[in-house]
Each structure stands twice: as structure tokens, then as C-alpha cells.
Design a protein around this motif. Structure first.
Motif, PDB file in Angstrom:
ATOM      1  N   ASP A  20       0.737  -1.245   0.097  1.00  0.00           N
ATOM      2  CA  ASP A  20      -0.121  -0.066   0.060  1.00  0.00           C
ATOM      3  C   ASP A  20       0.771   1.312  -0.043  1.00  0.00           C
ATOM      4  O   ASP A  20       0.256   2.426   0.101  1.00  0.00           O
ATOM      5  N   VAL A  21       2.256   1.097  -0.039  1.00  0.00           N
ATOM      6  CA  VAL A  21       2.714   2.483   0.410  1.00  0.00           C
ATOM      7  C   VAL A  21       3.695   2.782  -0.818  1.00  0.00           C
ATOM      8  O   VAL A  21       4.616   3.894  -0.634  1.00  0.00           O
ATOM      9  N   VAL A  29       6.107   5.231   7.462  1.00  0.00           N
ATOM     10  CA  VAL A  29       4.833   5.737   7.224  1.00  0.00           C
ATOM     11  C   VAL A  29       4.104   5.432   8.484  1.00  0.00           C
ATOM     12  O   VAL A  29       3.325   6.155   9.029  1.00  0.00           O
ATOM     13  N   LEU A  30       4.237   4.229   9.230  1.00  0.00           N
ATOM     14  CA  LEU A  30       3.543   3.636  10.408  1.00  0.00           C
ATOM     15  C   LEU A  30       4.237   4.765  11.488  1.00  0.00           C
ATOM     16  O   LEU A  30       3.274   5.232  12.166  1.00  0.00           O
ATOM     17  N   ILE A 197      -4.250   7.668   4.785  1.00  0.00           N
ATOM     18  CA  ILE A 197      -3.033   7.957   5.541  1.00  0.00           C
ATOM     19  C   ILE A 197      -1.786   7.553   4.550  1.00  0.00           C
ATOM     20  O   ILE A 197      -0.837   8.304   4.451  1.00  0.00           O
ATOM     21  N   ALA A 198      -1.816   6.388   3.918  1.00  0.00           N
ATOM     22  CA  ALA A 198      -0.532   5.888   3.250  1.00  0.00           C
ATOM     23  C   ALA A 198      -0.206   6.931   2.184  1.00  0.00           C
ATOM     24  O   ALA A 198       0.751   7.061   1.846  1.00  0.00           O
ATOM     25  N   GLN A 199      -1.012   7.318   1.638  1.00  0.00           N
ATOM     26  CA  GLN A 199      -0.949   8.531   0.297  1.00  0.00           C
ATOM     27  C   GLN A 199      -1.166  10.018   0.765  1.00  0.00           C
ATOM     28  O   GLN A 199      -1.034  10.749  -0.063  1.00  0.00           O
ATOM     29  N   ALA A 204       0.120  13.925   9.732  1.00  0.00           N
ATOM     30  CA  ALA A 204      -0.440  14.792  10.991  1.00  0.00           C
ATOM     31  C   ALA A 204      -1.914  15.279  10.980  1.00  0.00           C
ATOM     32  O   ALA A 204      -2.704  15.076  11.618  1.00  0.00           O
ATOM     33  N   GLN A 205      -1.914  15.971   9.974  1.00  0.00           N
ATOM     34  CA  GLN A 205      -3.346  16.645   9.703  1.00  0.00           C
ATOM     35  C   GLN A 205      -4.338  15.783   9.358  1.00  0.00           C
ATOM     36  O   GLN A 205      -5.509  15.566   9.959  1.00  0.00           O
TER      37      GLN A 205
END
Ligand code: TZP
Ligand code: MG
Length: 215
Positions: A20-21, A29-30, A197-199, A204-205
Motif C-alpha cells: 500500500d505504500v 509511514v507507520l 493515510i498511506a498516500q 499529521a493533519q
């Protein structure tokens, strides 16, 4: 360390595997997602991932340790053996995975268990099963992150599933930032996302928006 299940862990639930990354590093990423305040992480190694069992184990240990340093539950998708080897906090299974009652027997209380339910019949059946922590429902919207995804549930469908369930429900599938508030309005406990999230250009936002919408 084993974290006990709490429904607030479903507020900002990140699902991810190496597939996914893209060019990003899954551990990095995590870590960004943990620092941003995700409330749960599911390690889902699937599809185009080409990791061997040994690689999955060593990567899984590193991902688990990062989650535990942040006090965030580490959940493994589908693979009971891997979840037990990794001493995960939770396991997530789908309707097509090993029969849920067999899974619960194998797990025997060592991990909390979540089950995917995308229809009213599946939710009603899940209500009868003791020992389930939560349900995952979706895809709420079309998604390209899961090849064998069920038909789209939609917001109205999600609201019906939430109303029928005796367990907290986390929504999943095709969720974008502008849909977080409508999902919260259905009574779902939170959103589970891969690509948001991954992309994300600003993890943070994105995570802050997820938490705010679910509170
Ligand atoms: N289960 C139902 S939809 C889905 C899974 C694992 C994929 C969710 O990914 P995305 O990128 O958040 O749509
Ligand atoms: Mg599955």
C-alpha cells in the motif's frame, strides 16, 4: 505486552502493508501515523506484497514494537498463526477467512478479535457470537485498495448496520477526509483507512481530522 480492546481505539484506525505504500517505507509511514496519533494499526500484507513468511515475521515484529512504544494496539489481518507468533493485541478476520468460531477457539482470549460484516444478516449473525470485540463494515465507498471488495454499503447502509449491531463498528473503504463527519453521524465508532493515510501529503493533519470527527 497486550493491550485490551476499547472502542475509542476505532477512532483513527490505520490499515497497511508493504503493497500500500508505493515507494515509501512502511515502517516510516507507520511511525509518522503513530506520531500523529492513530488509535489502532492493522498489519495487512496482501495482494501484490511479495514478502516471504520470514520477512513478514521480522517486519511484523518491528511494526508491533513501534505500536507498543506508542501505546497503540497492533492488529494482524487474517493470519491467526502470524498474530499469535507476533503476540499481537488483536486479529481481524473477514467472512471468507477461517470460520469465526474456529478462530475464536484458536485465539482463546489471547487477542481481541474483529470481524468484517457488510450485510444486516452478517451483523445479526455476529451479534450471536460471544467474544467478538468489534465489527468492520464496508466498503462504504468504492475503493481500489482491495481487489475482492464486497458491494458498496454506502452511508445509509452503514447507519443500518450500526443500528443492528451490539458491537462498535469501524467503517472502512474509500473513505476520504470530507466523509469523516457523515460517517461519524451514522454512529460508527470511527474510520479505518489505507490510502487516506498511506498516500497523505500531511499525515499529521489527516490523523487529526480522523480523531476530531470521531470524538
Ligand atoms: N476492506 C474493505 S475496503 C478495504 C478493506 C481492507 C480497503 C480500504 O482501503 P482504502 O484505501 O481506505 O479505501
Ligand atoms: Mg480477510
Amino acid at each position: 505486552m497486550t493491550l485490551e480492546f476499547d472502542a475509542s481505539q476505532l477512532q483513527a484506525y490505520f490499515v497497511c502493508g508493504t503493497q500500500d505504500v508505493g515507494d515509501r517505507d512502511l515502517e516510516a509511514v507507520l511511525q509518522a501515523a503513530l506520531t500523529a496519533g492513530i488509535t489502532a494499526f492493522q498489519y495487512r500484507d496482501k495482494g501484490t506484497s511479495r514478502l516471504t513468511a520470514a520477512e513478514r515475521l521480522s517486519l511484523g515484529l518491528r511494526l508491533r514494537d513501534r505500536c507498543h512504544q506508542a501505546g497503540v494496539p497492533f492488529i494482524v489481518d487474517d493470519d491467526v498463526t502470524l498474530a499469535l507468533l507476533l503476540e499481537a493485541d488483536g486479529l481481524h478476520v473477514g467472512q471468507k477467512d477461517d470460520r469465526i468460531v474456529d478462530v475464536l477457539n484458536r485465539v482463546n482470549g489471547r487477542l481481541f478479535v474483529g470481524l468484517s460484516c457488510s450485510t444486516l444478516a452478517e451483523v445479526r449473525a455476529a451479534n450471536q457470537i460471544a467474544g467478538l470485540a468489534y465489527l468492520g463494515s464496508g466498503p462504504i465507498f468504492p475503493t481500489s485498495s482491495k481487489a475482492d471488495a464486497d458491494p458498496v454499503v454506502g452511508l445509509a447502509g452503514l447507519q443500518q448496520l450500526v443500528a443492528a449491531s451490539t458491537r462498535p463498528i469501524v467503517a472502512i473503504g474509500g473513505i476520504t477526509e470530507d466523509q469523516l463527519a457523515p460517517i461519524a453521524a451514522t454512529g460508527a465508532a470511527g474510520s479505518a483507512v489505507i490510502s487516506m493515510i498511506a498516500q497523505s501529503p500531511d499525515i499529521a493533519q489527516t490523523v487529526a481530522l480522523m480523531r476530531r470527527a470521531a470524538q
